[in-house]
Design a protein around this motif. Sequence first.
Motif: not given
Length: 536
Positions: A406-429
């Motif tokens: 059972x998937x609704x639009x809110x589930x597909x749009x739930x970008x905010x629940x994605x675990x992780x951080x934005x780091x300099x290491x990620x930017x460099x990569x």
Amino acid sequence: MTTSPTLDLPDGVEVDAPLRPGYEEILSRRALELVAALHRELEPRRQERLAARAEVVARVSAGEDLGFLPETEAVRSDPSWRVADPAPGLEDRRVEMTGPTDRKMTINAMNSGARVWLADQEDANTPLWENVVEGQINLRDAILGTISFTSPEGKEYALATTDQAQLPTIVMRPRGWHLDEKHITVDGQRVAGGLVDVALFLCASAQPQLDAGKGPYLYLPKMEHHLEARLWNDAFVLAQDALGIPQGTIRATCLIETFPAAFQMEEILYELRDHSAGLNAGRWDYLFSVIKTYRTRGADYVLPDRNAVTMTAPMMRAYTELLVSTCHRRGAHAIGGMAAFIPSKDEEVNAAAYDKVTSDKQREADDGFDGSWVAHPGMVPTCLEVFDGVLGDRPNQLDRQRDDVQVDAADLLDVASTPGEVTEQGLRANIEVAIQYLAVWLTGRGAVGINNLMEDAATAEISRSQVWQWLHQGVTLADTGEQVTRELVQRLTEEVLPGLPGDEADYAEATELFLQVAVAEDFADFLTVPAYETMP
């Protein structure tokens, strides 16, 4: 001494490009007549659909959200329709090998032991003129069993068998609707690159495929709306009539690799139902499209470091679960994502990577996927073992309905629940991978091994789009506390360049192109569009 061939050009068709011996067999009058017919019939609608893409982004930027279309509710709620039964050679797709269509790769892919080879004229390729034409020569020769190759070092490559029943079924991926072919014009207009790829493939290889007991099969990339699928379906109807082959002979698997398409899976299957071979979860381009579509909508739509986003993130689980349940409800194959790992000489690196790939493929098989992708022949046995364990002697899992999903639009749009951080290491990569990939892309190669991964254009697209979004959203890096600015991106780029393999001068054009799109005021829809214009 060999001379350049001449072409028998139909009225209104021009080919402005170098010709080598054998090109006239692919650029035949019949093929160019089909290119012209497709262009004249479909080009106005192609332009309308490309303009409609920009309108979707504008509405999202104004605060409107993507969702399931109310005007197509009848298609989604009608339980009676199904796609065509699996075509010959596509019943069992448990392992699909992907890769470009150069001659060596073609032979390696055909000898890989995979059930399907995605012969890629798109993201793992570059639209260099020689690749466009010679890729089709290589596909035809592979189907006819006449292909061979000798490397500059003298190593010889040949098919392990010429029995097509024992070889992977070829499924060619043409370019998406957004890319032109600048070397062919019809009535003075550039032609859609994807229509060129399909017309050349059908005229050279459709009958040999049929003679081998299979058929002309395609992977369709980067669609954003079901009306784009209708456009492809109309192209197939026209082409089959022109070639005198039965309607439904062409079969196409659609990549659900854009955010808008995730809300239109059933409609895409419906539009192509007589020509459909299923859907594929194209994970990297999907993330790129999430960023592109919602790039101006604030912190809730900012993704963390690229390597931190896994398929277990809530929005990615919603996407893949919906894809499997949709496909199986309509009798279509659901094909999983890419394992991009390249086997290494470092056994410790190998062990960790094989464990990760096995876990990823096990999740897909357990979820109901009918098969999955690998990017290297060395990964075929790993993927095969996992799917063999779930499928056994069954060719697929089409009989497994996922009524629990059972998937609704809110589930597909739930970008905010994605675990992780934005780091300099990620930017460099992101900076490192994008520049390194682009430098090779501009020389005419689209599949590039970087850090034990086989990267294609999707990697560069998500890398540069993340940099753009982090910059324009004023993201603060979790590990250094710095805010992402143009100056920071420029400084890190200068720091990254000396550490790249080879001569720093080799990266000058790629660096300029990367910075042109990564720190620009306006977002470029596709990196490959301006890059293509710089190619000879």
